[in-house]
Design a protein around this motif. Structure first.
Motif: not given
Lengths: 344, 344, 344, 344
Positions: D171, D173-175, D177, D228, D230, D232, D234, D243, D245, D247, D305, D307
């Motif tokens: 998994m 993760i791409a958060d 913005k 896989e 995720t 999200v 924003h 931007h 972030t 993981y 992490i 950026l």
């Protein structure tokens, strides 16, 4: 009427306390201190208060403060340690908005705040002022440590799961976006409009002071189990608001998370579990003491995503402080806190 | 409890009325209408209201509205004309936030709003709802025309001078800067964040609809004398607020203007004459019903500069509407309107 | 290649000079000074420059600077006086972006800047660097005083009228709205995002330092006649841009103002007279060296309204400085300055 | 000179293409189309272009477009399918900024974009225009699918790890913005200044159209392994910038990630790996074609992490499109793209 004092009223949490308290039906504002602004009318510094108060800043004085029923500390870290003890001894209760009493382990506090802890003997009686967790202890507490802004938004999102043992002691992620007021009212280049508007950046990825506070709260909710947490704060170009996007994996979950959260917060006046599929916006809580949560679960991957928004200056600071006061003095928990968020 | 209805609640003045009224101690919200959103919960459209109201939008209906004590119209121009009459006949009083009854001269109205006036017969009884001028007539009025946002800020700044005959029928200038919410909640390219933030521009320099309204108000204050006014509105990159910078020349003035203004507004709960030399910021009234004024006079040139700030959605619209309601029903004039401006 | 030095490169006009000069086809950047940041790579302070320059800040040194063909001073007021003379004597030409040489009357300068003038003997040869007025003198000048941001936008709007004698020595009004970057990069509470965004206010209504500079320029354009000017600056919540709204009365005008302005600026590469009826937005010049003007005249009242927008950091400072350099060294006047404004 | 056409020039990617291309040394802008704005001068819609181009919008016409060397499509999804084939047949090369040719699997495309795919036969030759991955294929491509904004920022952050097999098919993760311009220039309530400024919210947590595109790119980098992810997104209150972030967990890593990234991008003109410990801000790339990356690794937990910041309209759209053109036509890869980010 509850006699209230405020120590250190020149920052954003100070003026926010004033905004709330001047309209609180059960409060009499007695004193507000600032060494640097001694003698200045409060509404000269904060013209939004013109017509609402005649108070002047004065030099802090334990006797005057001790005559209050409760004293709020809206001071930088390290300041409350010494004065809080005097004020408590003089008979007032203390609600501290700084980080001074949030971490139970004084050594841990010293590591993160890089100064000696000035009031270790008070730590055992300090109550962590998150009403959704510690309401009973708050009622009788003499000394409240009001949670930080990030910690409030993150804990309210993860706690229902941890309390139920649904999360293994695994890696949790909190990707948090904070408005600029979280950095305070001090003059600094980084938070100038020309530096922080029209931009976004992460900061303190290597470690932020709110990390141990969040870990402590989550660990307590998990019955003492250690928590692995990755916490990445971001500076967001707006005045107020925190948006925390929380990630955890729970493969093969067979619990109705929406129902779980709704049940957990059913009686909470300031936690709003939104309908499934929602995306709360920080502006929906601007100026209000509400935390809005939305729960998203991806069945195919077992990925859980929790969205948690607060106003960092209200539920993340001054509003929560007043909520604590209301509980301590047996008032309606939402007294003075019924304001609707300003939208637009 | 006063039974209140709202016609057209989906715009910014509508949600602002709701924000104020759900916490008003003497109000029972009975009905809110929207043809397009019939059946939708209000708090689904405006999540800031979650927990504050269970109301749903419904199709406007003269009978239901007529059962209210007072009905607010928060509709686009031209809508209130027909329905207001029905509602009045059904027994409710009407407070219209649109421009429909602001201009006493229906021909003038038709010229600026480019449509036939639909309720000429109601104009004689319509009271212009600027409490600082018409408080007595408001008390007994059946129909209130709430002043526009620009007109409120400009009139409160010039009126004390005109009432005293200090300004000759000469050229006055109102250079006004409005937040983007003044343009409403309708989808349009010009008010997208990407179009209107990080920029400023004048608009409608050739003539803006608020010009005849302002001229009418100033002329009345001058005892009927015609007023020459140059009015230049500007779009400013912020959500709320109007800053009006008013210019007039009064050579050889021997009046203490500061004292004059302070005396004129001494008993006004929502006009704040700031100390001489002040520069009020719009944020000092954000979310509040206050108009703050500052008076500057350059002796050497005879140039007078008046600074006037309001929140366009509060004193410039919904707050002033509620202030009118309070006066009409004999309530405390500031009932529901004591909120402190949100700062920061 | 023209060898260029920059004194004081840590503020907004400094980094803006760098942004323009690193892509200027005829420039070799030799040295950039800062006492406080000696040894720091420029792109460490300003990461937008990463990949564009390897320069480091160094302590200012008259010898090194004197070896340049031209030295830009991007320093606070009062700093250029002493060093400029040394640099001139060492053989370089000087383009000063501060106010140090803008006011021909040293006594007047001292009154407004509240410090002794440190280089009175240089004033006679200092050329006011507004190319649209002084292009010929700029070509041969050793010392250029780059106009201020407000003065640039106001003068370009009024000058065509004054040159033609169309304005009587009467009261002119300049209602000017400036972005926050006009206040510089120094840490201060008033320009924090949380203090200056979502708000607007006038300031220095009693008298602003740019007033004597504007009056001097307008008076020169009027052939030496004294000018009565009311100048009210406003702080506007955006990063870049000045919008000047200029007012004058010319009753019974029989001149085609649109044609007059178009003729006056027909050959100017950086003044754009927009079509009649336009409302220029500051974002239409964001990052570019252009001044856009629009002329509005109300026949019935004789009121003239001129709208003038610039980017305060480009045409209002660093771009204009480079334009001066191009003229001084016989380059294409728009070399390095052809960037299109960033929109959105 | 390369003859260039643009189809659909009225949106933000269109005007951004124009901003770049009018100053491109090797480009001759021949035609720009818009059905709705036929006949309008481009600089009337976008005044920042005044003085830079005389072009008018015209109705799209395959013959005229086919006479160009290359045609950019800046159209909404689904529009390029039909016209692109005609233009290709007429002899021009095509660079499509929409999503129409990004997903190799037409069925997958139809699932996410909810419309039939109109040009399946072109998919095999469409080259995914991420120069850092596909530079060689771009050189000879007839048809380029320019990557989306989110996909560009996420892929450039994860690819060096996936290429080296450092990430298990686990998994990620791409958060992310994004600035509001990512939502386009269409009128909509959600992106009004009053709705989207001073607020932040996640959206499309259940699934966003860029997810399959990102997964496809990451999977290719991983040699075809399924990924896989995720994702999200924003909405962030600013005009430009993304931007991301990112993981991932890599316990017990013994690779120097900083060196790995620096080596991977050493020859890339538009990827800037910042020094260890950095926190890139989106404003450091505002208006420029650069992607800035920073790598953070927490040894104790194995948490990585990354950026990654870009300007969504430049490296995330129009700048990358021009970069592709430069490669296709053997120009300097940074021709027309050397602009320094606008800061502040």
């Amino acid at each position: 009427m509850i006699k209230v004092g405020i120590v250190g009223g020149t920052g954003y949490t100070g003026v926010e306390l004033l905004r709330i308290l001047v309209n609180h039906p059960d409060v009499s504002l007695e004193v507000i201190t600032s060494r640097s602004e001694d003698g200045l009318r409060v509404d000269e510094m904060f013209p939004n208060l013109r017509g609402h108060t005649d108070l002047k800043f004065s030099v802090p004085d334990a006797k005057t403060l001790g005559d209050c029923d409760v004293v709020f500390f809206a001071t930088p870290h390290g300041v409350a340690h010494a004065l809080a003890e005097e004020v408590l001894n003089a008979g007032a209760r203390v609600i501290d908005l700084s980080a001074d009493f949030r971490i139970a382990d004084a050594d841990e506090w010293e590591k993160w705040y890089k100064q000696p802890h000035g009031a270790r003997e008070l730590l055992p009686e300090a109550v962590y002022g998150l009403p959704e967790v510690n309401r009973e202890q708050i009622k009788t507490a003499r000394l409240i440590a009001v949670p930080g802004c990030y910690p409030t938004s993150v804990q309210l999102g993860f706690i229902p799961l941890l309390e139920k043992g649904l999360l293994e002691p695994q890696m949790l992620i909190a990707d948090c976006k904070s408005a600029v007021s979280g950095a305070g009212r001090g003059a600094s280049v980084g938070t100038l409009l020309c530096e922080s508007s029209e931009s976004m950046n992460a900061y303190a990825v290597a470690g932020h002071r709110h990390l141990p506070e969040i870990r402590q709260g989550l660990s307590r909710a998990a019955g003492g189990k250690a928590i692995e947490l990755t916490f990445v704060p971001h500076l967001t170009p707006m005045i107020r608001g925190i948006h925390s996007t929380l990630y955890a994996r729970i493969p093969n979950l067979d619990v109705d998370l929406q129902a779980l959260f709704e049940a957990r917060y059913a009686d909470e006046p300031f936690v709003d579990v939104m309908p499934a599929g929602s995306h709360p916006a920080t502006r929906s809580v601007k100026g209000s003491n509400t935390c809005r949560l939305a729960i998203h679960y991806h069945k195919d991957t077992g990925q859980l995503i929790i969205l948690s928004v607060i106003d960092n200056l209200v539920k993340g600071a001054s509003g929560q402080a007043v909520q604590n006061m209301n509980i301590m003095f047996g008032l309606d928990e939402d007294a003075g806190l019924r304001q609707v968020a300003l939208m637009p």
